[in-house]
Design a protein around this motif. Structure first.
Motif, PDB file in Angstrom:
ATOM      1  N   HIS A   1       0.815  -1.223   0.000  1.00 40.73           N
ATOM      2  CA  HIS A   1       0.000   0.000   0.000  1.00 40.73           C
ATOM      3  C   HIS A   1       0.847   1.271   0.000  1.00 40.73           C
ATOM      4  N   ASP A   2       2.069   1.196   0.489  1.00 45.28           N
ATOM      5  CA  ASP A   2       2.919   2.391   0.547  1.00 45.28           C
ATOM      6  C   ASP A   2       3.988   2.409  -0.554  1.00 45.28           C
TER       7      ASP A   2
ATOM      8  N   ASN B   1      -7.801   1.428  -6.193  1.00 51.23           N
ATOM      9  CA  ASN B   1      -8.241   1.285  -4.808  1.00 51.23           C
ATOM     10  C   ASN B   1      -9.548   0.506  -4.705  1.00 51.23           C
ATOM     11  N   TRP B   2     -10.409   0.583  -5.725  1.00 50.98           N
ATOM     12  CA  TRP B   2     -11.633  -0.215  -5.744  1.00 50.98           C
ATOM     13  C   TRP B   2     -11.283  -1.706  -5.793  1.00 50.98           C
TER      14      TRP B   2
ATOM     15  N   GLY C   1      -9.793  -6.823   0.066  1.00 49.21           N
ATOM     16  CA  GLY C   1      -9.508  -6.648   1.496  1.00 49.21           C
ATOM     17  C   GLY C   1      -8.162  -6.025   1.777  1.00 49.21           C
ATOM     18  N   ARG C   2      -7.627  -5.272   0.848  1.00 53.25           N
ATOM     19  CA  ARG C   2      -6.325  -4.613   1.013  1.00 53.25           C
ATOM     20  C   ARG C   2      -6.492  -3.121   1.274  1.00 53.25           C
TER      21      ARG C   2
END
Length: 137
Positions: A39-40, A122-123, A129-130
């Motif tokens: 995610h980063d 992001n969808w 579930g992330r």
């Protein structure tokens, strides 16, 4: 145009097969890879160290040549498919993903920072579930 197609039937079939292959691979692997990105990943100015950098220089060089050769083939096919039947844009994007060139991380960050692209990514991540991608602009 019809005459050209008949004269180059083998080439047209090869481009068709590449197009179908690229489309299927993109549909199957695209979401999987998007979900697996940390995610980063795009929140840093510089790219994370790649596992490839820890390999022997000869192996690293051979893999780099293979990756970029595949990228050039995909790019040429994608450009051809812009005017011929096929998934030209998807093939060009696949070429960019495969390629290794200076400034690639900056280009990836710029593409992912576009609101519509980030929302779509992001969808997909939410459905898996992330956490959503964090992008520092």
């Amino acid at each position: 145009m019809i005459e050209w197609v008949h004269a180059n039937e083998g080439l047209v079939w090869a481009l068709f097969v590449i197009s179908v292959f690229t489309f299927v691979v993109t549909l199957l692997l695209g979401p999987i890879l998007i979900v697996r990105v940390p995610h980063d990943y795009f929140s840093h100015e510089r790219r994370h160290p790649v596992v490839l950098t820890r390999r022997h220089p000869v192996v690293r060089g051979a893999l780099l040549v293979l990756r970029n050769t595949l990228a050039v083939i995909l790019l040429i096919g994608g450009l051809a498919m812009l005017v011929l039947p096929g998934q030209g844009l998807l093939t060009i994007v696949a070429a960019l993903v495969v390629a290794d060139f200076p400034g690639k991380y900056r280009l990836e960050r710029w593409i992912v920072s576009r609101r519509s692209i980030r929302n779509t990514i992001n969808w997909l991540r939410r459905r898996a579930g992330r956490m959503p991608l964090v992008i520092d602009d």
